[in-house]
Design a protein around this motif. Structure first.
Motif: not given
Length: 454
Positions: A327-342
């Motif tokens: 799981l990663h919250y990218p700097t580009s998305g501030t606190h509003f985006h998250a990427y999850v791998a599964l």
């Protein structure tokens, strides 16, 4: 000394000199600090900055401590791959604070009419800020019945000789304590810590249930009880090795001007609770440092809040959905985006994971799910997966009318937002074959480049 920020900084510089940048040159103003951090970030660099002379501070300033995830992992005594797990392991083993009679922060104590906040270092990070701010202001509030303490960050600016204007989080635990005090017709005693060990600072960002003493979380992160001293008027337990502590109370009635201030969204926000903090006492070291947190959408500001959030969310997801790998919250998305791998094993699993994440974290607006071979720490890989695996008509859904962050400039005035889920996994009917290179070819290329001095 294990809990002292200055001791930590000196030890870190000795062990990792390449990761600390010392700037003896006098700066023109506080905005130069932000400009240095942003220029370094554009170069792909995130050293801890040690600045000797910054207008607004009579003492050395250290900042950018949390801008590097690798540095945070070193502070936690682990590596980057195990950072989330190590944070949760320690945070889930709290150690109650240990009260001591005195400490470095009690070397200099000023009370009553002698309090003068012009003596407290504050800098203006952005031209759009209302004025100089304390950006590393951790407010400590103790429950009057249980003594359990809440820790939380609150931007704060000088309002008067002995008062600060601050903004509380209207959905946070401190706001709940403040409202209870207001209903009882009394002010809320608090203490503000400005500068402490990085693990105490991380504990102040912890995501825990109301009624949890975050000083015990700090102890868990440190692996030993946090040593605390009592403040002179209200007896609030604060770190004995802190650089500065301001003691006083939050006014239950006053409404004062505060903001705009450069927030994590990258925008200057004037959304504020406009709360007045009367300061009755100032405690500090004899020779303190200003431990600064650069505001705005900087890696330091974001990492300090998002690493505990990522660690908690990843633990929840893995417990419920074993297929989740990262799981990663990218700097580009501030606190509003998250990427999850599964590692998806059945149709719809990615949707279920995204629903869980969007439901648990009220700040998130967009989640992108990808396969486990995608590096979620790289925006370019996630966007490539979105470009090649995603079909809008079947792979997305949205939910509206949910509470979000009041600091999101696109949200409604009360912080209501909508949320979006994008499934960029390959799915069961995907037939593409990924272009690959053999390990031998990669090894030969690396050897050729070394020989060419590249």
């Amino acid at each position: 000394m294990r809990q002292d920020f200055q001791a930590f900084a000196r030890d870190y510089r000795d062990r990792f000199p390449q990761d600390v940048l010392h700037v003896p040159t006098p700066l023109g103003c506080g905005q130069d600090v932000t400009a240095l951090v942003e220029d370094l970030a554009r170069q792909g660099r995130a050293p801890m900055l040690s600045l000797d002379r910054v207008p607004g501070s009579a003492w050395p300033l250290v900042t950018n401590v949390f801008a590097s995830r690798e540095r945070i992992a070193r502070i936690m005594g682990t590596d980057l791959a195990n950072l989330h797990a190590e944070y949760q392991r320690r945070a889930n083993a709290p150690i109650a604070p240990d009260h001591v009679d005195s400490g470095p922060v009690t070397e200099m104590v000023t009370e009553g009419d002698a309090v003068d906040l012009d003596q407290i270092p504050m800098i203006r990070h952005f031209d759009s800020d209302r004025g100089p701010y304390v950006t590393n202001a951790v407010i400590v509030a103790e429950d009057p019945d249980t003594g359990v303490a809440n820790l939380s960050y609150h931007r704060s600016m000088r309002h008067a000789r002995n008062a600060l204007a601050t903004s509380l989080h209207s959905r946070g635990h401190l706001w709940r304590m403040y409202q209870a005090a207001r209903e009882a017709g009394r002010p809320l005693p608090v203490a503000m810590v400005i500068g402490a060990h990085p693990l105490f600072m991380m504990a102040a960002s912890a995501r825990v249930a109301f009624g949890t003493d975050e000083r015990a979380i700090a102890g868990g992160l440190m692996g030993e009880a946090l040593q605390v001293v009592r403040t002179p008027r209200h007896g609030i337990g604060v770190p004995a090795a802190a650089e500065f502590v301001l003691e006083g109370h939050l006014d239950p009635e006053a409404h004062v001007a505060e903001g705009p201030f450069g927030e994590f969204s990258g925008y200057s926000s004037d959304r504020s609770t406009n709360t007045l903090f009367h300061v009755h006492a100032v405690l500090r070291k004899r020779d303190p440092w200003l431990v600064d947190v650069v505001g705005g959408a900087t890696d330091e500001h974001l990492n300090l809040a998002r690493l505990p959030r990522e660690a908690e969310m990843l633990e929840k997801l893995k417990a419920r959905f074993p297929a989740v790998t990262r799981l990663h919250y990218p700097t580009s998305g501030t606190h509003f985006h998250a990427y999850v791998a599964l590692r998806q094993s059945r149709p719809g699993e990615a949707r279920q994971v995204m629903l869980g994440l969007l439901g648990w974290d009220p700040y998130l607006k967009t989640v992108i799910a990808v396969d486990e071979d995608i590096d979620v720490a790289q925006d370019s890989q996630v966007l490539w997966a979105l470009a090649t695996h995603f079909q809008p008509h079947r792979d997305m859904f949205s939910i509206d009318g949910l509470p979000g962050s009041p600091l999101d400039p696109s949200s409604t005035a009360d912080g209501t937002t909508s949320r979006l889920a994008l499934d960029a996994t390959r799915g069961p009917d995907f037939h593409g074959i990924r272009a690959t290179l053999s390990p031998e070819a990669r090894a030969r290329a690396a050897e050729i480049l070394r020989g060419a001095g590249a």
